[in-house]
Scaffold this active site. Sequence first.
Site, PDB file in Angstrom:
ATOM      1  N   GLU A   7      -7.544   5.991   2.919  1.00 55.94           N
ATOM      2  CA  GLU A   7      -7.405   4.571   2.615  1.00 55.94           C
ATOM      3  C   GLU A   7      -7.145   4.338   1.131  1.00 55.94           C
ATOM      4  O   GLU A   7      -6.519   3.374   0.749  1.00 55.94           O
ATOM      5  CB  GLU A   7      -8.674   3.824   3.038  1.00 55.94           C
ATOM      6  CG  GLU A   7      -8.902   3.835   4.544  1.00 55.94           C
ATOM      7  CD  GLU A   7      -7.936   2.926   5.275  1.00 55.94           C
ATOM      8  OE1 GLU A   7      -7.660   1.831   4.773  1.00 55.94           O
ATOM      9  OE2 GLU A   7      -7.456   3.325   6.338  1.00 55.94           O
ATOM     10  N   GLU A  10      -8.903   0.749  -4.039  1.00 57.48           N
ATOM     11  CA  GLU A  10      -8.576  -0.630  -3.695  1.00 57.48           C
ATOM     12  C   GLU A  10      -7.727  -1.316  -4.764  1.00 57.48           C
ATOM     13  O   GLU A  10      -7.720  -0.910  -5.921  1.00 57.48           O
ATOM     14  CB  GLU A  10      -9.848  -1.481  -3.540  1.00 57.48           C
ATOM     15  CG  GLU A  10     -10.710  -1.099  -2.391  1.00 57.48           C
ATOM     16  CD  GLU A  10     -11.868  -0.232  -2.805  1.00 57.48           C
ATOM     17  OE1 GLU A  10     -11.829   0.328  -3.922  1.00 57.48           O
ATOM     18  OE2 GLU A  10     -12.813  -0.105  -2.013  1.00 57.48           O
ATOM     19  N   GLU A  63     -10.523  -3.769   5.737  1.00 59.29           N
ATOM     20  CA  GLU A  63     -10.044  -3.050   4.550  1.00 59.29           C
ATOM     21  C   GLU A  63     -10.706  -3.619   3.300  1.00 59.29           C
ATOM     22  O   GLU A  63     -10.040  -4.088   2.400  1.00 59.29           O
ATOM     23  CB  GLU A  63      -8.520  -3.178   4.420  1.00 59.29           C
ATOM     24  CG  GLU A  63      -7.736  -2.876   5.675  1.00 59.29           C
ATOM     25  CD  GLU A  63      -7.732  -1.404   6.059  1.00 59.29           C
ATOM     26  OE1 GLU A  63      -8.058  -0.573   5.200  1.00 59.29           O
ATOM     27  OE2 GLU A  63      -7.432  -1.102   7.222  1.00 59.29           O
ATOM     28  N   SER A  64     -11.996  -3.622   3.232  1.00 54.48           N
ATOM     29  CA  SER A  64     -12.808  -4.017   2.061  1.00 54.48           C
ATOM     30  C   SER A  64     -13.430  -5.416   2.160  1.00 54.48           C
ATOM     31  O   SER A  64     -14.060  -5.702   3.169  1.00 54.48           O
ATOM     32  CB  SER A  64     -12.075  -3.824   0.742  1.00 54.48           C
ATOM     33  OG  SER A  64     -11.784  -2.466   0.554  1.00 54.48           O
ATOM     34  N   CYS A  78      -7.542  -2.089   0.432  1.00 52.99           N
ATOM     35  CA  CYS A  78      -7.153  -0.733   0.066  1.00 52.99           C
ATOM     36  C   CYS A  78      -5.652  -0.627  -0.165  1.00 52.99           C
ATOM     37  O   CYS A  78      -4.895  -1.559   0.108  1.00 52.99           O
ATOM     38  CB  CYS A  78      -7.595   0.250   1.121  1.00 52.99           C
ATOM     39  SG  CYS A  78      -6.584   0.129   2.560  1.00 52.99           S
ATOM     40  N   SER A 220     -18.706  -0.403   5.281  1.00 56.37           N
ATOM     41  CA  SER A 220     -18.461  -1.470   4.311  1.00 56.37           C
ATOM     42  C   SER A 220     -19.644  -2.416   4.304  1.00 56.37           C
ATOM     43  O   SER A 220     -20.253  -2.657   5.357  1.00 56.37           O
ATOM     44  CB  SER A 220     -17.216  -2.280   4.685  1.00 56.37           C
ATOM     45  OG  SER A 220     -16.050  -1.559   4.416  1.00 56.37           O
ATOM     46  N   HIS A 233     -17.747   0.140  -0.287  1.00 62.28           N
ATOM     47  CA  HIS A 233     -16.847   0.578   0.789  1.00 62.28           C
ATOM     48  C   HIS A 233     -16.757   2.095   0.740  1.00 62.28           C
ATOM     49  O   HIS A 233     -16.539   2.659  -0.341  1.00 62.28           O
ATOM     50  CB  HIS A 233     -15.471  -0.067   0.619  1.00 62.28           C
ATOM     51  CG  HIS A 233     -15.562  -1.557   0.647  1.00 62.28           C
ATOM     52  ND1 HIS A 233     -15.645  -2.267   1.814  1.00 62.28           N
ATOM     53  CD2 HIS A 233     -15.675  -2.455  -0.358  1.00 62.28           C
ATOM     54  CE1 HIS A 233     -15.777  -3.552   1.525  1.00 62.28           C
ATOM     55  NE2 HIS A 233     -15.793  -3.695   0.213  1.00 62.28           N
ATOM     56  N   GLU A 237     -14.568  10.884   4.813  1.00 61.07           N
ATOM     57  CA  GLU A 237     -13.922  12.086   5.347  1.00 61.07           C
ATOM     58  C   GLU A 237     -13.736  13.146   4.266  1.00 61.07           C
ATOM     59  O   GLU A 237     -13.260  12.853   3.164  1.00 61.07           O
ATOM     60  CB  GLU A 237     -12.564  11.751   5.963  1.00 61.07           C
ATOM     61  CG  GLU A 237     -12.658  11.000   7.284  1.00 61.07           C
ATOM     62  CD  GLU A 237     -12.397   9.505   7.119  1.00 61.07           C
ATOM     63  OE1 GLU A 237     -12.838   8.939   6.082  1.00 61.07           O
ATOM     64  OE2 GLU A 237     -11.765   8.911   8.012  1.00 61.07           O
TER      65      GLU A 237
END
Length: 284
Positions: A7, A10, A63-64, A78, A220, A233, A237
């Site tokens: 991702e 940001e 996404e955030s 992101c 998040s 956030h 992985e």
Amino acid sequence: MAVSGFEGFEKRLELHFSGDDPATGKGLRRLDFFSLEKVLHAVQCTVVSAVGNKYFDSYVLSESSLFVYPTKIIIKTCGTTQLLKSVRPFVDYGLTLGLTLCGCSFNDEVVYLEANLPNNLSCKKASTMNSKSCYKWHVFTACDEGCMVGGVGMHAGDLYTVEICMTELDGVLAKKFFRRFNDGKTGDSAGREMTEITGISEINKNALICDYAFDPCGYSMNGIDKNRYFTIHVTPEDGFSYASFECVGSVYDDKDEILEILKKVVKVFRPEALSVSTTDDGLD
Ligand SMILES: C[S@@+](CC[C@H](N)C(=O)[O-])C[C@H]1O[C@@H](n2cnc3c(N)ncnc32)[C@H](O)[C@@H]1O
């Protein structure tokens, strides 16, 4: 979510408006949820959880995060999203309420911003802040003549923002942001559990927390405490792990207080690399 699963860092957009909404004093908070979803659809993200208090509304996004104050919007998404697509609709919405844009931020998409920002924002500045690492902060600010007095923003306030970007998170700590297979939990309840077991709940015990765990991994949260927020956030992985933290401080706070917070954050992730920035309303 990006196809690769990464991702990335940001982008953050902060829009300040001036003027009052005499009807309710709620200003931009009057933006209805349907309209908000339309803007977010253009940006390519959705609301996964929300909480508000008497000062502002906070949304955890796929996404955030998004924070909506009466005269200020902060949206953070992101790298793969179309953050700038929110500029025009938010500016237009502010105008319908009689609010005028007086400040904003970002980088190479300067051309897009210049074309979409109101003409009164003549004091524009795009900067790249180099560092010894391979990462750089790109910042674009804009304000009208009235905001600039001898190069210092007239709106310079007591509050400032601190952001930390962390990469190569400790493997054991990052595992805590993975869901257990078939855990029978919702995104909200799994998020709550992650907030507790990772120590995030200890960062500000006074905050009202809105948290969300993605499946199979990722997390998040937004924390709200009076007129201030903090947000985290996490992309856990292995190979591209990343976590971001952002909070609001005041020049009147005890300096040790912010240092304690930063120490707690670093303890949650123990990253190999981190980068910290502070921004104040002076638009410098
Ligand atoms: C916490 S989300 C937020 C992304 C944004 N880059 C950020 O860091 O603020 C990223 C993590 O959630 C995971 N994830 C799982 N499902 C997702 C979805 N539908 N949308 C976004 N992220 C998802 C990703 O694999 C990644 O680990």
